[in-house]
Design an enzyme around this catalytic site. Structure first.
Site, PDB file in Angstrom:
ATOM      1  N   ALA A  70       0.812  -1.217   0.000  1.00 13.95           N
ATOM      2  CA  ALA A  70       0.000   0.000   0.000  1.00 13.95           C
ATOM      3  C   ALA A  70       0.846   1.268   0.000  1.00 13.95           C
ATOM      4  CB  ALA A  70      -0.934   0.003   1.199  1.00 13.95           C
ATOM      5  N   ASN A 151      -6.459   3.241  10.102  1.00 16.79           N
ATOM      6  CA  ASN A 151      -5.699   2.134  10.676  1.00 16.79           C
ATOM      7  C   ASN A 151      -5.495   2.232  12.181  1.00 16.79           C
ATOM      8  OD1 ASN A 151      -4.148   4.321   9.393  1.00 16.79           O
ATOM      9  ND2 ASN A 151      -2.389   3.392  10.385  1.00 16.79           N
ATOM     10  N   GLN A 180      -7.205  -0.979   5.178  1.00 12.08           N
ATOM     11  CA  GLN A 180      -7.904  -1.557   6.332  1.00 12.08           C
ATOM     12  C   GLN A 180      -9.393  -1.765   6.041  1.00 12.08           C
ATOM     13  OE1 GLN A 180      -6.142  -2.515   8.930  1.00 12.08           O
ATOM     14  NE2 GLN A 180      -4.259  -1.321   8.717  1.00 12.08           N
ATOM     15  N   SER A 198      -2.688  -3.456   0.587  1.00 12.93           N
ATOM     16  CA  SER A 198      -1.558  -4.370   0.794  1.00 12.93           C
ATOM     17  C   SER A 198      -2.057  -5.779   1.002  1.00 12.93           C
ATOM     18  CB  SER A 198      -0.829  -3.990   2.085  1.00 12.93           C
ATOM     19  OG  SER A 198       0.281  -3.203   1.840  1.00 12.93           O
ATOM     20  N   GLY A 199      -1.336  -6.766   0.479  1.00  8.42           N
ATOM     21  CA  GLY A 199      -1.725  -8.165   0.652  1.00  8.42           C
ATOM     22  C   GLY A 199      -1.648  -8.653   2.087  1.00  8.42           C
ATOM     23  N   HIS A 200      -0.619  -8.193   2.804  1.00  6.95           N
ATOM     24  CA  HIS A 200      -0.390  -8.811   4.122  1.00  6.95           C
ATOM     25  C   HIS A 200      -1.425  -8.430   5.190  1.00  6.95           C
ATOM     26  CE1 HIS A 200       1.614  -5.377   6.328  1.00  6.95           C
ATOM     27  NE2 HIS A 200       1.677  -4.930   5.089  1.00  6.95           N
ATOM     28  N   THR A 236      10.890  -6.600 -12.723  1.00  3.36           N
ATOM     29  CA  THR A 236      10.370  -7.944 -12.993  1.00  3.36           C
ATOM     30  C   THR A 236       9.159  -8.239 -12.116  1.00  3.36           C
ATOM     31  OG1 THR A 236      12.555  -8.693 -13.633  1.00  3.36           O
ATOM     32  CG2 THR A 236      10.975 -10.403 -12.976  1.00  3.36           C
ATOM     33  N   CYS A 321       3.641   1.470  11.952  1.00  3.27           N
ATOM     34  CA  CYS A 321       4.551   2.256  11.125  1.00  3.27           C
ATOM     35  C   CYS A 321       5.029   3.505  11.837  1.00  3.27           C
ATOM     36  CB  CYS A 321       3.859   2.698   9.842  1.00  3.27           C
ATOM     37  SG  CYS A 321       2.638   1.557   9.315  1.00  3.27           S
TER      38      CYS A 321
HETATM   39  N1  PMP Z   1      -2.295   2.516   4.607  1.00  6.57           N
HETATM   40  C1  PMP Z   1      -2.828   2.043   5.727  1.00  6.57           C
HETATM   41  C2  PMP Z   1      -4.194   2.510   6.126  1.00  6.57           C
HETATM   42  C3  PMP Z   1      -2.134   1.120   6.515  1.00  6.57           C
HETATM   43  O1  PMP Z   1      -2.693   0.640   7.624  1.00  6.57           O
HETATM   44  C4  PMP Z   1      -0.845   0.709   6.108  1.00  6.57           C
HETATM   45  C5  PMP Z   1      -0.037  -0.258   6.952  1.00  6.57           C
HETATM   46  N2  PMP Z   1       0.096   0.154   8.277  1.00  6.57           N
HETATM   47  C6  PMP Z   1      -0.335   1.230   4.917  1.00  6.57           C
HETATM   48  C7  PMP Z   1      -1.075   2.122   4.191  1.00  6.57           C
HETATM   49  C8  PMP Z   1       1.021   0.822   4.402  1.00  6.57           C
HETATM   50  O2  PMP Z   1       1.055  -0.531   4.105  1.00  6.57           O
HETATM   51  P1  PMP Z   1       2.421  -1.253   3.763  1.00  6.57           P
HETATM   52  O3  PMP Z   1       3.320  -1.024   4.949  1.00  6.57           O
HETATM   53  O4  PMP Z   1       2.065  -2.677   3.590  1.00  6.57           O
HETATM   54  O5  PMP Z   1       2.984  -0.612   2.540  1.00  6.57           O
END
Ligand code: PMP
Length: 376
Positions: A70, A151, A180, A198-200, A236, A321
């Site tokens: 993301a 988030n 989220q 984001s996938g995770h 790639t 983060c």
């Molecule tokens: N946007 C939001 C709302 C998020 O919660 C996060 C992850 N904390 C991100 C962006 C960034 O995601 P990533 O660290 O996987 O790039």
């Protein structure tokens, strides 16, 4: 172990991992190679893209760029659009409580490239009202970015109403960070010009993500090179990451309603059991059931979070983060909370694998640690 930090990251699902492994081991080719192995690898990427767009119900109108997550998607959305369309106008609007991967590129455009940035104020729960957007948007605005679910607090924006306002301005695009939100709340996907995720965060693999966009939109690429991903992101492409991301999206959307019911029960149980003489809620009941944020009135949140972590209960102080950078939450400050509240927040974030028993164990441990500190 009790893991209440799903907003930071989730465990990849068994099916996602097995697809990732199968593709990594069976398909050797680089999707850009022109021989048969390359074409086979490219077919996997194309199929993943189609499957993912179809899960969102956007097969006819939108396209997707596979990215690392993301943060990259938000950067491409903000800077890629701003640089591409700056001759239409140089004004950008973002909500005041966006993730740093939206705020920072927008701020950079304003500090170094002559764009006008307006940060939209939120209400006390972190939501942008349609009226606030209406008052700020004008003919010079080329991009509005407002997240689906916050988030840190789980605040939910009315994306449908906000998109309707943006669409009165034909030169302006509406982007939403849905990191989220996907698989968690109902999203009017087709009303959005672009969205990131984001996938995770949805039981996919770390290092995967995408920017979905209306097919007519163009970006100035941030990474140039071999011209992969329609020329918008060189490098790639990993068929295994693309296919696992698309499967994670499909699974999370299919299970959205079942999971919502499970998680809503967890939130309700937590809200019933919190010690309100010590805890002040920063999330409201209409917010996402997946995130509950509260501040300790008299104690340092970091001390409690560490004590809980020592006994295997994982929650976070602010977002994962920002917690290393700032000892306080910028989001809570932007919502108008005082510094004592912004620097003592605890975020509990669930996924569907959590249980009511875990919520009870968390509440018991929280009360025990608060009591111990009080006695010191
Ligand atoms: N946007 C939001 C709302 C998020 O919660 C996060 C992850 N904390 C991100 C962006 C960034 O995601 P990533 O660290 O996987 O790039």
């Amino acid at each position: 172990m009790i893991y209440f930090d799903a907003a930071a990251t989730t465990k990849p699902s068994a099916s996602v991992l097995s697809r990732f492994e199968e593709i990594s081991t069976r398909y050797l080719g680089n999707p850009s190679s022109s021989h048969a192995l390359g074409r086979e690898a490219m077919r996997l990427v194309d199929d993943a893209r189609k499957e993912m767009l179809s899960a969102f119900g956007l097969s006819k109108t939108h396209q997707a760029i596979f990215l690392s997550g993301a943060s990259e998607a938000n950067n491409l959305a903000i800077k890629g659009i701003a640089f591409q369309y700056q001759n239409r106008g140089k004004k950008i609007l973002v909500s005041d409580v966006e993730h740093p991967s939206v705020i920072a590129p927008a701020q950079q455009l304003s500090d170094r490239f002559g764009f006008e940035l307006v940060r939209l104020k939120t209400d006390e729960w972190g939501r942008v009202s349609p009226k606030t957007l209406e008052e700020a948007i004008d003919d010079k605005t080329i991009l509005v970015s407002i997240m689906g679910v916050n988030n840190e607090t789980g605040a939910v924006n009315d994306l449908g109403a906000l998109a309707n306002i943006v669409h009165r301005y034909p030169k302006c695009y509406f982007h939403s960070d849905l990191t989220q939100a996907i698989g968690k709340i109902d999203v009017p996907y087709s009303s959005l010009d672009l969205f990131s995720f984001s996938g995770h965060k949805i039981h996919g693999v770390k290092g995967s993500g995408a920017l979905v966009y209306k097919s007519t939109i163009r970006f100035l690429p941030l990474i140039d090179g071999g011209g992969q991903e329609g020329g918008f992101r060189s490098g790639t492409v990993s068929p295994a990451l693309c296919a696992s991301l698309s499967l994670a999206v499909k699974e999370t959307i299919e299970k959205q309603e079942t999971n919502r019911i499970l998680v809503a029960a967890l939130k309700e149980h937590l809200l019933e059991g919190l010690p309100y003489e010590e805890a002040l809620l920063n999330s409201n009941e209409e917010g996402s059931p997946y995130v509950v944020n509260f501040s300790l009135r008299r104690h340092k949140a970091s001390v409690i979070v560490e004590a809980l972590s020592e006994e295997g209960i994982y929650v976070s102080t602010a977002s994962a983060c920002s917690s290393k950078k700032e000892p306080y939450s910028e989001v809570l400050l932007a919502m108008g909370k005082p510094m004592e509240v912004a620097s003592n927040a605890i975020r509990v974030s669930f996924d569907e694998d959590n249980t009511v028993e875990e919520v009870d164990a968390f509440l018991l441990a929280l009360k025990k640690h608060l009591e111990e500190i009080r006695k010191r």
